[in-house]
Write a protein that holds these residues in place. Structure first.
Motif, short mmCIF file in Angstrom:
data_model
loop_
_atom_site.label_atom_id
_atom_site.label_comp_id
_atom_site.label_asym_id
_atom_site.label_seq_id
_atom_site.Cartn_x
_atom_site.Cartn_y
_atom_site.Cartn_z
N VAL A 406 0.86 -1.18 0.00
CA VAL A 406 0.00 0.00 0.00
C VAL A 406 0.89 1.23 0.00
O VAL A 406 1.82 1.33 0.82
N GLY A 407 0.62 2.17 -0.93
CA GLY A 407 1.46 3.35 -1.02
C GLY A 407 0.68 4.63 -1.16
O GLY A 407 -0.43 4.66 -1.71
N GLY A 414 3.67 5.68 -7.93
CA GLY A 414 3.32 4.56 -7.06
C GLY A 414 4.20 3.35 -7.33
O GLY A 414 4.85 2.82 -6.44
N THR A 415 4.23 2.88 -8.59
CA THR A 415 5.06 1.76 -9.01
C THR A 415 5.92 2.21 -10.17
O THR A 415 5.43 2.84 -11.10
N LYS A 416 7.22 1.85 -10.14
CA LYS A 416 8.11 2.45 -11.12
C LYS A 416 9.34 1.59 -11.34
O LYS A 416 9.87 0.98 -10.41
N ILE A 433 -0.79 -3.98 -5.92
CA ILE A 433 -0.30 -2.77 -5.28
C ILE A 433 -1.45 -1.76 -5.24
O ILE A 433 -2.05 -1.44 -6.26
N GLN A 434 -1.72 -1.24 -4.05
CA GLN A 434 -2.74 -0.22 -3.86
C GLN A 434 -2.05 1.14 -3.74
O GLN A 434 -1.28 1.36 -2.81
N VAL A 435 -2.30 2.02 -4.69
CA VAL A 435 -1.71 3.36 -4.68
C VAL A 435 -2.83 4.35 -4.37
O VAL A 435 -3.69 4.61 -5.21
N HIS A 462 -3.96 -0.56 -8.49
CA HIS A 462 -5.14 0.30 -8.36
C HIS A 462 -4.72 1.63 -7.76
O HIS A 462 -4.27 1.70 -6.61
N MET A 463 -4.85 2.69 -8.55
CA MET A 463 -4.62 4.05 -8.05
C MET A 463 -5.96 4.75 -7.90
O MET A 463 -6.78 4.73 -8.81
#
Length: 703
Positions: A406-407, A414-416, A433-435, A462-463
């Protein structure tokens, strides 16, 4: 059954209102136990409130209870957000209240995919949660006076494997170390001597009981050392800039060093270092920073910035191996919080990272030039990129998995993969991954060097909200960015897939896919079940949400003939598996998902006609087959040949799931109601009369 909750649930003026639930079967949580709304009046089977630091004041905004237990709440960074930490098992009911008694008019509980909703009564919001592997929540609350600061709740599972002092477990406060735990003594020399002594004796655990341990920087870890931080233990960075060693030969701004040390260093052939427990490393960095220019403001570009843990190879190229960071909380870095370079075989789990989210360059989990790392069930609140794999100058970054995290990244991605990366990058996976917020949900930014990057996958990202306003350059705000751009050369990027990537609110920003040149081209890019602002992206409508620039080839949408996929049941989260058999006619079974996925769970889909495919297992080369049966409930096998008993029509049913129907029998691929978590060779998949149920809905993920 899925129903929807508004992302910002406003309350009517009267007390009666109906709470709508957005229930989403979150893969990793399902594997450990459903995580979300629970029955009323349930209580936890285990509960422990973790103490706040004695030098931090209580939040002036909130109070928090879990069942009847009061959870200490602290306000961080001048009211950026409040934080409470606990451990629990089973189901607990949280009560979050405004401290001044102001009535709550609206609220939002993130991540939305966790399906948690609540009930408001006056100044209190009440909601229930059942523990999975972790419970990390970010809650927004408004009153008639406006929005309050966010509330962050970190709910860990019960701690296990707590070391017992004695043998090779050494109490740092006892003789011969006698570390002061009042926070009144700088302990770098004491801790360094303890590390050296214990490592020389073959290794062991340095146990930090509850207390405050004042340090500065550059404590060098040695092989076979575990730093165990008990609940209530706070390793705290000194507030005196003169206690630190700064890199005055590096970049200077206004005559001052821009970036400096980390608190802990791991350099060279240092093996099996671990940080464990439920205590805190508080870098206390923001108080050290000065403006980058005379008369300037203190921001992310200031001087005297520092991080927390850094690893790297030594000048001879010797690399550390086996780093573990498990369970602890880290906070208040002003540059890369974790700068994990040149490592091998890294495990980071259940870590809570709490930076000032308005601080540019406070990156989170930066995994750099590392071979094999797992970052799992972690929370990251950062001012810059939260989950980022980078390829440094010498070693490639490869075999990296970020999962179930979770970010919140106010001014980062968020993801990179990328930026400041000159080396090769391959086999990078972001999964579940939850952004909650950031400037991008998904990003590949190849900006330096000519090394090739390949096999990069973003699954179930999911952002909720896109933040920021930049429309160009390095800090472009976009729901997704896949690009190469030149700031010293850019190499090619290939074999990238986005599966079930959702951005709820892009705030009008377009995605971008673009290569800077033929040498820095992008190729073999697949977007499957990507949704932006509620629009499912297809080849016919993609241009309304994504700009595709030059030097991009073989960009495809949806399922790809010749692609290799896993098939995971919505009902039980098990993957279709060959059972490691090499025998034609053997049953096709189900098994918990392997990460990274193994060939037993990988199936190549090859188009026969339109949306009808053969499904070929990559471990044994056999096809999924009905064995010419037309009986509902008959088990499916794997065998060779090209007959119609091996042809399957795959059709989207929405929500990232597909139905798979036999062209020969017209029956559906079904998990036979096998229970979640089953590990049995008897868990054969079957064909069954189509009914649209969860046992017949399959999540296909490109490999």
């Amino acid at each position: 059954m899925q129903t929807l909750i508004s992302h910002n649930q406003a309350l009517p003026s009267n007390s009666g209102f109906i709470s709508l639930v957005r229930s989403f079967l979150y893969l990793a949580i399902l594997a450990a136990g459903i995580f979300g709304v629970s029955q009323a009046h349930a209580t936890a089977t285990y509960m422990l409130a973790y103490p706040a630091a004695p030098y931090d004041g209580a939040s002036g905004t909130y109070t928090l209870k879990a069942d009847s237990t009061t959870i200490p709440v602290t306000s961080y960074y001048g009211g950026r957000y409040s934080f409470g930490h606990l451990a629990f098992e089973g189901t607990t009911t949280f009560t979050l209240s405004t401290r001044n008694g102001a009535a709550i008019t609206s609220y939002n509980i993130s991540p939305h995919d966790f399906g948690i909703t609540g009930t408001v009564s006056g100044s209190s919001l009440t909601f229930s949660v059942t523990q999975g592997k972790s419970t990390y929540l970010i809650i927004s609350v408004s009153t008639s006076a406006g929005a309050l600061e966010p509330m962050v709740i970190a709910g860990d599972p019960q701690e296990t494997n707590i070391p017992t002092i004695g043998g090779n477990v050494y109490d740092i406060t006892a003789s011969p170390y006698n570390a002061d735990k009042t926070g009144n003594t700088l302990l770098n020399t004491t801790i360094q001597n303890a590390i050296n002594t214990v490592s020389s004796a073959g290794g062991g655990t340095l146990y930090f009981p509850a207390g405050v341990y004042e340090i500065s920087n550059n404590i060098q870890l040695k092989s076979n050392i575990t730093i165990y931080l008990a609940a209530g233990a706070f390793i705290h960075g000194s507030s005196n800039r003169n206690d630190y060693t700064w890199n005055t030969s590096g970049t200077l701004q206004n005559g001052q060093p821009e970036q400096g040390p980390q608190n802990f260093l791991i350099t060279g052939a240092i093996n099996n270092v671990a940080f464990t427990g439920r205590g805190v490393i508080d870098a206390n960095s923001t108080v050290l920073v000065t403006p980058a220019t005379t008369g300037g403001t203190i921001d992310g570009f200031g001087n005297y910035r520092k991080g927390i843990i850094e690893s790297s190879a030594d000048s001879s190229g010797n690399r550390p191996n086996g780093l573990k960071i498990i369970g602890i909380t880290v906070k208040d870095a002003t540059t890369w919080t974790f700068d994990i370079q040149d490592e091998q075989n890294v495990t980071i789990q259940n870590v809570k990272m709490l930076d000032d989210f308005d601080w540019v360059h406070s990156d989170g989990y930066d995994i750099v030039s590392t071979d094999t790392a797992l970052i799992d069930n972690c929370l990251g609140i950062t001012g810059d990129d939260t989950f980022d794999a980078k390829a440094g100058d010498t070693n490639p970054v490869t075999n990296i998995i970020y999962s179930n995290d979770v970010g919140y990244s106010h001014e980062g991605d968020g993801t990179k993969v990328g930026d400041q990366s000159t080396g090769a990058a391959t086999n990078i996976l972001f999964s579940n991954i939850q952004v909650v917020a950031g400037q991008r949900a998904v990003s590949i930014s190849h900006d330096e060097g000519t090394a090739a990057w390949s096999n990069i996958h973003f699954n179930d990202i999911h952002m909720e909200n896109l933040e920021g306003s930049s429309t160009s350059g390095e800090f472009l705000v976009a729901p997704l960015v896949l690009w190469t751009y030149s700031s010293g050369g850019a190499g090619p990027v290939s074999d990238v897939s986005l599966s079930r990537v959702t951005v709820d609110n892009s705030n009008g920003h377009m995605g971008l896919i673009q290569g800077t040149s033929s040498a820095g081209a992008l190729s073999n890019i697949t977007l499957q079940d990507v949704t932006i602002d509620g629009v499912a992206i297809t080849s016919s409508n993609a241009s309304s949400k994504i700009t595709v620039g030059s030097n991009v080839s073989n960009l495809q949408y949806g399922l790809v003939s010749g692609g290799i996929y896993t098939f995971v049941s919505q009902h039980n989260s098990l993957a279709m598996d060959s059972g490691n058999s090499t025998v034609s006619g053997s049953p096709v079974i189900q098994w918990p998902v392997n990460l990274p996925e193994t060939t037993t769970q990988q199936w190549k889909i090859t188009s026969v006609s339109g949306s009808t495919y053969t499904l070929t297992n990559q471990q044994n080369g056999y096809n999924l087959s009905t064995a010419n049966s037309t009986t509902s409930g008959a088990g499916l096998i794997q065998s060779g040949g090209t007959q119609t008993d091996k042809d399957w029509t795959i059709t989207s049913v929405g929500g990232g799931y597909y139905k798979v129907i036999s062209a020969q029998s017209a029956l559906a691929l079904d998990d036979d109601n096998i229970a979640p978590g089953t590990q049995s060779t008897s868990s054969q998949v079957v064909q069954f009369t189509p009914n649209g149920g969860a046992t017949q809905k399959w999540k296909l993920t490109k490999q």
